[in-house]
Write a protein that holds these residues in place. Structure first.
Motif, short mmCIF file in Angstrom:
data_model
loop_
_atom_site.label_atom_id
_atom_site.label_comp_id
_atom_site.label_asym_id
_atom_site.label_seq_id
_atom_site.Cartn_x
_atom_site.Cartn_y
_atom_site.Cartn_z
N SER A 48 -16.75 33.46 -22.10
CA SER A 48 -15.26 34.05 -22.35
C SER A 48 -14.31 32.98 -22.53
CB SER A 48 -15.10 35.06 -21.46
OG SER A 48 -13.48 35.38 -21.34
N TRP A 49 -14.51 31.93 -21.64
CA TRP A 49 -13.71 30.88 -21.93
C TRP A 49 -14.53 29.61 -21.49
CZ3 TRP A 49 -9.54 29.32 -24.52
CH2 TRP A 49 -8.80 28.48 -23.95
N GLN A 50 -14.12 28.97 -20.29
CA GLN A 50 -15.15 27.68 -20.19
C GLN A 50 -16.47 28.23 -19.92
OE1 GLN A 50 -12.89 29.28 -17.84
NE2 GLN A 50 -13.65 28.82 -15.67
N TRP A 175 -7.87 26.14 -17.28
CA TRP A 175 -8.96 27.03 -16.80
C TRP A 175 -8.81 28.44 -16.94
CZ3 TRP A 175 -13.20 24.47 -14.85
CH2 TRP A 175 -13.00 23.03 -14.73
N GLN A 176 -7.63 28.78 -17.37
CA GLN A 176 -7.41 29.96 -17.76
C GLN A 176 -7.23 30.54 -19.39
OE1 GLN A 176 -4.02 31.68 -15.73
NE2 GLN A 176 -4.03 33.76 -16.65
N LEU A 252 -20.76 16.37 -19.21
CA LEU A 252 -21.00 17.15 -18.14
C LEU A 252 -19.82 16.63 -16.98
CD1 LEU A 252 -24.74 17.94 -17.82
CD2 LEU A 252 -22.95 19.45 -18.46
N VAL A 253 -20.00 15.42 -16.81
CA VAL A 253 -19.06 14.88 -15.97
C VAL A 253 -17.65 15.05 -16.25
CG1 VAL A 253 -18.24 12.59 -14.81
CG2 VAL A 253 -20.67 13.17 -15.26
N TRP A 254 -17.18 14.87 -17.63
CA TRP A 254 -16.13 15.07 -18.02
C TRP A 254 -15.51 16.48 -17.75
CZ3 TRP A 254 -13.99 12.80 -23.30
CH2 TRP A 254 -12.29 12.94 -23.41
N GLY A 255 -16.48 17.40 -17.94
CA GLY A 255 -16.32 18.71 -17.83
C GLY A 255 -15.96 19.16 -16.29
N LEU A 256 -15.79 18.46 -15.48
CA LEU A 256 -15.29 18.71 -14.14
C LEU A 256 -13.91 18.54 -13.93
CD1 LEU A 256 -18.02 16.61 -11.88
CD2 LEU A 256 -18.14 19.04 -12.53
N SER A 268 -15.24 17.38 -23.72
CA SER A 268 -16.42 17.74 -23.20
C SER A 268 -17.28 18.53 -23.68
CB SER A 268 -16.04 18.14 -21.48
OG SER A 268 -15.27 19.32 -21.45
N PHE A 269 -16.77 19.39 -24.48
CA PHE A 269 -17.60 20.42 -25.25
C PHE A 269 -18.21 19.65 -26.39
CE2 PHE A 269 -18.05 23.08 -29.15
CZ PHE A 269 -19.00 24.02 -28.67
N VAL A 270 -17.51 18.66 -26.87
CA VAL A 270 -18.14 17.87 -28.07
C VAL A 270 -19.21 17.02 -27.73
CG1 VAL A 270 -17.44 16.23 -29.71
CG2 VAL A 270 -15.81 17.72 -29.52
N LEU A 271 -18.89 16.48 -26.47
CA LEU A 271 -19.90 15.14 -26.23
C LEU A 271 -21.30 16.13 -25.37
CD1 LEU A 271 -17.85 12.83 -24.08
CD2 LEU A 271 -18.90 12.56 -26.50
N VAL A 272 -21.13 17.28 -25.02
CA VAL A 272 -22.27 18.01 -24.70
C VAL A 272 -23.13 18.52 -25.65
CG1 VAL A 272 -22.98 20.24 -23.51
CG2 VAL A 272 -21.51 18.70 -22.11
N THR A 273 -22.48 19.28 -26.63
CA THR A 273 -22.97 19.71 -27.77
C THR A 273 -23.74 18.65 -28.73
OG1 THR A 273 -21.03 20.05 -28.75
CG2 THR A 273 -22.00 22.25 -27.64
#
Length: 374
Positions: A48-50, A175-176, A252-256, A268-273
């Motif tokens: 839905s979001w994060q 986060w919203q 993952l770390v940046w995503g925190l 962070s989505f770019v790096l993870v994927t």
């Protein structure tokens, strides 16, 4: 590693095919969920979001493969005239064709009935078009190091950009859902969000304007990967596996702090994927490349490569024919299976039948040696 000059790497076509198959699967599962109120596996629906589900990984994988293909397609042009007038017209023409086609497909129901809702500017093919155009031009005008610097700059600066106060006064909370500057640009640009995919005062478009910037960086990571593939390094698989794992861990770390959000294409989505896609490519390379034609032609590899050879054509056909999932003929197996199978498995039956029909078309194209280019 298989010699690229001897033909296409099977792993590239297979991964491209798996990515577009995943995009079609995810869209079709969503059609069953929203259109038929069917129970589907949650991982086949977007977060839905994060957060990150399987559904969130397939489009980024395809977008990265767009970048990978650019050095292979434009290597001769780069050593020749670079971005001369002919190349600019070729790249610009393809970018415009993809964008216009995407706009037409995104609004196919609106064109049939203006009262059905509002038209939408953005979409999947539109994003592919802009990423392809930018990455192809940058490949021809900039060196590898300059492009790496650009990737880092875009990903780092995109974070504070999302934290700028929203243009329409909505309180900023990354986060919203929808409460950020990136989403507010979509709302202000397109009439208070009326022409966005997500409607309402918190609306935005998941393929919106500013999210295209990190998506271009995403494509440029693919370009860097494509250049590395063409150098035929001996320890290529190990190096790519290390790079993929590093991107995944860093994301993952940046995503925190900067959450993993597909809808704004967060850094962070770019790096993870990108990390996941790179690791998947390494795995397919080990399994498929240099194993002889019998490995490439075996089932189910041949299914993936058939989709991969005509990926855009397959996706366009899906966009045109997606309503078939609402036909009683395809829903009959689902209704029959509801009596004895878990609902989530039953909902896959019409989806898999539909995908088999699409496969029959792309397999026919491949048998005839036809590749549809747009």
């Amino acid at each position: 590693m298989a010699d690229y000059n001897r033909g296409r790497l099977v792993s590239l076509d297979a991964l491209r095919g798996l990515a577009v198959m995943g995009m079609i699967l995810v869209n079709s599962a969503a059609g069953m969920f929203y259109g038929q109120q069917a129970t589907v596996y949650s991982t086949l629906l977007h977060a839905s979001w994060q957060g990150l589900t399987l559904a969130d990984t397939v489009f980024p994988a395809f977008l990265m493969m767009v970048g990978v293909s650019i050095p292979m397609a434009l290597a001769r042009a780069k050593t020749g005239g670079g971005l001369d007038r002919a190349q600019a017209e070729r790249i610009g023409g393809r970018t415009i064709r993809l964008f216009v086609l995407g706009f037409l497909l995104s609004n196919i129901y609106w064109f049939a009935d203006f009262e059905s809702g509002e038209w939408r500017l953005w979409g999947v093919l539109q994003r592919i078009a802009l990423v392809y155009g930018a990455c192809a031009a940058l490949f021809l005008v900039a060196g590898a190091r300059a492009r790496i610097v650009l990737i880092v700059a875009v990903l780092v600066l995109y974070w504070p950009l999302t934290l700028v106060p929203a243009l329409d006064g909505l309180p900023n909370d990354i986060w919203q859902r929808g409460h950020n500057f990136v989403a507010s640009v979509d709302r202000v640009l397109l009439g208070a969000g009326g022409h966005n995919y997500v409607k309402g005062p918190e609306g935005y478009d998941p393929e919106g304007l500013l999210g295209t910037l990190p998506a271009i960086a995403h494509g440029l990571i693919g370009v860097a990967l494509g250049e590395y593939l063409m150098r035929r390094e001996r320890r290529f698989a190990a190096m790519l596996a290390a790079a993929g794992a590093a991107m995944f861990a860093l994301g993952l770390v940046w995503g925190l702090a900067f959450p993993i959000i597909k809808d704004i294409w967060s850094s962070s989505f770019v790096l993870v994927t990108c990390g996941l896609t790179t690791l998947a490519l390494v795995g397919l390379h080990v399994l498929l490349d240099g194993r002889g034609p019998e490995k490439a032609d075996c089932f189910p590899v041949s299914v993936a490569t058939a989709f991969g050879s005509n990926a855009i054509a397959a996706y366009v056909l899906h966009m045109v024919t997606g309503s078939l999932l609402g036909w009683d003929l395809l829903l009959a197996p689902y209704r029959w299976m509801l009596g004895w199978a878990p609902p989530a498995i039953a909902s896959l039956a019409p989806v898999l039948i539909y995908m088999a029909l699409l496969w029959a078309f792309v397999a026919w194209l491949r048998r005839n040696g036809w590749i549809i280019k747009i």
